[in-house]
Scaffold this motif. Structure first.
Motif, PDB file in Angstrom:
ATOM      1  N   THR A  81       0.433   6.287  -7.039  1.00 30.53           N
ATOM      2  CA  THR A  81      -0.764   7.087  -7.316  1.00 30.53           C
ATOM      3  C   THR A  81      -0.470   8.575  -7.246  1.00 30.53           C
ATOM      4  OG1 THR A  81      -2.181   5.334  -6.431  1.00 30.53           O
ATOM      5  CG2 THR A  81      -3.133   7.541  -6.591  1.00 30.53           C
ATOM      6  N   VAL A  82       0.189   8.994  -6.157  1.00 29.96           N
ATOM      7  CA  VAL A  82       0.519  10.412  -6.003  1.00 29.96           C
ATOM      8  C   VAL A  82       1.479  10.856  -7.103  1.00 29.96           C
ATOM      9  CG1 VAL A  82       1.625  12.115  -4.512  1.00 29.96           C
ATOM     10  CG2 VAL A  82       0.077  10.426  -3.530  1.00 29.96           C
TER      11      VAL A  82
ATOM     12  N   MET B 172      -5.172   5.070  -8.712  1.00 24.23           N
ATOM     13  CA  MET B 172      -3.908   4.650  -9.313  1.00 24.23           C
ATOM     14  C   MET B 172      -4.059   4.375 -10.810  1.00 24.23           C
ATOM     15  SD  MET B 172      -1.258   1.702  -7.972  1.00 24.23           S
ATOM     16  CE  MET B 172      -2.471   0.393  -8.071  1.00 24.23           C
TER      17      MET B 172
ATOM     18  N   THR C  45     -10.677   3.282  -3.125  1.00 19.40           N
ATOM     19  CA  THR C  45      -9.747   4.233  -2.524  1.00 19.40           C
ATOM     20  C   THR C  45      -8.323   4.132  -3.042  1.00 19.40           C
ATOM     21  OG1 THR C  45      -9.262   2.725  -0.681  1.00 19.40           O
ATOM     22  CG2 THR C  45     -11.098   4.263  -0.392  1.00 19.40           C
ATOM     23  N   VAL C  46      -7.955   2.988  -3.635  1.00 16.06           N
ATOM     24  CA  VAL C  46      -6.565   2.790  -4.066  1.00 16.06           C
ATOM     25  C   VAL C  46      -6.461   2.521  -5.565  1.00 16.06           C
ATOM     26  CG1 VAL C  46      -4.453   1.449  -3.708  1.00 16.06           C
ATOM     27  CG2 VAL C  46      -5.980   1.889  -1.777  1.00 16.06           C
TER      28      VAL C  46
ATOM     29  N   PHE D 100       0.816  -1.210   0.000  1.00 17.77           N
ATOM     30  CA  PHE D 100       0.000   0.000   0.000  1.00 17.77           C
ATOM     31  C   PHE D 100       0.852   1.263   0.000  1.00 17.77           C
ATOM     32  CE2 PHE D 100      -3.385  -2.873   0.620  1.00 17.77           C
ATOM     33  CZ  PHE D 100      -4.559  -2.200   0.315  1.00 17.77           C
ATOM     34  N   LEU D 101       2.032   1.209   0.588  1.00 19.71           N
ATOM     35  CA  LEU D 101       2.941   2.362   0.488  1.00 19.71           C
ATOM     36  C   LEU D 101       3.370   2.557  -0.959  1.00 19.71           C
ATOM     37  CD1 LEU D 101       4.670   4.599   1.743  1.00 19.71           C
ATOM     38  CD2 LEU D 101       6.454   2.861   2.155  1.00 19.71           C
TER      39      LEU D 101
ATOM     40  N   VAL E  49      -5.351   5.924   2.976  1.00 19.72           N
ATOM     41  CA  VAL E  49      -4.166   5.066   3.035  1.00 19.72           C
ATOM     42  C   VAL E  49      -3.120   5.509   4.069  1.00 19.72           C
ATOM     43  CG1 VAL E  49      -2.182   4.218   1.708  1.00 19.72           C
ATOM     44  CG2 VAL E  49      -4.483   4.118   0.731  1.00 19.72           C
ATOM     45  N   PRO E  50      -2.716   6.786   4.141  1.00 28.10           N
ATOM     46  CA  PRO E  50      -1.703   7.154   5.136  1.00 28.10           C
ATOM     47  C   PRO E  50      -2.094   6.808   6.570  1.00 28.10           C
ATOM     48  CG  PRO E  50      -1.936   8.905   3.531  1.00 28.10           C
ATOM     49  CD  PRO E  50      -3.040   7.928   3.275  1.00 28.10           C
TER      50      PRO E  50
ATOM     51  N   ILE F 292      -7.037   9.027  -2.075  1.00 27.26           N
ATOM     52  CA  ILE F 292      -6.145   8.014  -1.509  1.00 27.26           C
ATOM     53  C   ILE F 292      -5.475   8.522  -0.239  1.00 27.26           C
ATOM     54  CG2 ILE F 292      -4.069   8.627  -2.825  1.00 27.26           C
ATOM     55  CD1 ILE F 292      -3.585   5.596  -3.154  1.00 27.26           C
ATOM     56  N   THR F 293      -5.284   9.849  -0.128  1.00 29.66           N
ATOM     57  CA  THR F 293      -4.652  10.418   1.056  1.00 29.66           C
ATOM     58  C   THR F 293      -5.577  10.385   2.268  1.00 29.66           C
ATOM     59  OG1 THR F 293      -3.262  11.852  -0.321  1.00 29.66           O
ATOM     60  CG2 THR F 293      -3.520  12.494   1.979  1.00 29.66           C
TER      61      THR F 293
ATOM     62  N   TYR G  27       0.456   3.941  -2.899  1.00 32.66           N
ATOM     63  CA  TYR G  27       0.250   5.360  -2.580  1.00 32.66           C
ATOM     64  C   TYR G  27       1.250   6.238  -3.324  1.00 32.66           C
ATOM     65  CZ  TYR G  27      -0.216   9.667   0.108  1.00 32.66           C
ATOM     66  OH  TYR G  27      -0.397  10.978   0.477  1.00 32.66           O
TER      67      TYR G  27
END
Length: 315
Positions: free
Chosen positions: A41-42, A287, A282-283, A34-35, A81-82, A77-78, A38
């Motif tokens: 995606t970002v 992405m 959400t992910v 997931f990191l 996920v964080p 996603i922010t 993330y």
């Protein structure tokens, strides 16, 4: 907004999120995956946004909306996920009551804007293909900004309505959520008061937030397909369809996963399928969007390449 109270007077101050897996040995794997998702995606959405900002060829209404969509994807996603990654690192699964409601508010705010922006993009394609002579007038910069502003205003009202409504429910225990983020269906399951009005509100407002945009998108593309089929040149038809294909793919994925997630409120138990759909919402969606929009779009590909190489377009 304060948490409700149990019958014995003890305040419900936090919820416990079980996360994606309960096996301790799998948590480091989930954290790395997931990191990575993330960061991809970002990075992907920031690349799209940068390309749109620095490439003159992409200073058009379609890419203006796409840039806004990239900002929303980063936000979506922010929001989830964080905080999940933080719980995996700290080995704490408890989430304060207020933080849970805050997450619900921002998640529904960003997803709601997404609904309206996808509709605005369909309207843009309709004007570009079906009304090319009046396109610049009907899709001026002022119109673009109004569409974005109205999207935020409507979505803010929707998110605030649901957040206030969920805050009126009583939570008497248990407080364990079988998910990795807070959302309405999960909290409905935990409430010891009637959620019938909340569910009716979710369906009613959801119809306006998702049903109306779906009808408008469908209507726009019926006209688009009819106009494209009248184009005599095969190359012209291919080019017209290619500009719409990416948007339709994103719409199908976005609405498909969203409908599955919120149409199962009557189920007695939320299962791992709901977690999978949550991951998709959400992910995976945020992405995939930059990949979908750049995969078959030579303009975006060229702009991204020039950004990565540090070059500017000559036009």
């Amino acid at each position: 907004m304060q948490p409700e109270f149990e019958v014995n007077g003890t305040a419900i101050t936090e919820f416990v999120l079980l996360g994606l897996v309960e096996t301790p040995g799998l948590r480091p794997v989930i954290f790395v995956i997931f990191l990575f998702a993330y960061l991809v995606t970002v990075g992907g959405n920031l690349s799209i946004l940068t390309a749109i900002l620095v490439e003159p060829k992409l200073h058009t209404p379609m890419y203006f909306f796409l840039g806004n969509l990239s900002v929303l994807d980063i936000g979506c996603i922010t929001v989830t996920v964080p905080s999940m990654l933080g719980r995996l690192l700290s080995h704490r699964r408890a989430v304060p009551y207020g933080a849970c409601l805050t997450q619900i508010f921002f998640f529904h705010l960003l997803v709601g804007v997404d609904c309206f922006l996808l509709t605005a993009m369909a309207y843009d394609r309709f004007l570009a293909i079906c009304r090319p002579l009046t396109y610049s007038t009907h899709m001026s910069q002022t119109v673009q900004r109004i569409l974005v502003a109205v999207s935020w205003a409507c979505s803010f009202s929707n998110a605030l309505t649901h957040t206030v409504a969920i805050s009126t429910l009583d939570f008497c225990g248990p407080n364990v959520i079988n998910h990795f983020y807070c959302d309405l269906p999960q909290l409905f399951q935990l409430s010891c008061s009637s959620t019938q009005l909340n569910e009716l509100l979710l369906f009613g407002v959801g119809f306006m937030m998702a049903g109306t945009p779906t009808v408008l998108i469908f209507t726009s593309y019926v006209h688009v397909v009819a106009a494209v089929l009248r184009i005599r040149s095969a190359e012209g038809r291919k080019k017209a369809f290619s500009t719409c294909g990416s948007h339709l793919t994103v719409v199908a994925i976005f609405y498909g996963s969203g409908i599955f997630n919120y149409m199962r409120l009557g189920s007695l138990k939320l299962s791992d399928k709901d977690k999978a759909v949550g991951v998709f919402n959400t992910v995976i969606n945020p992405m995939l969007n930059p990949i979908i929009y750049s995969l078959r779009n030579p303009d975006v590909q060229g702009a991204l390449w020039r950004v990565l190489m540090g070059r500017r377009s000559l036009t």
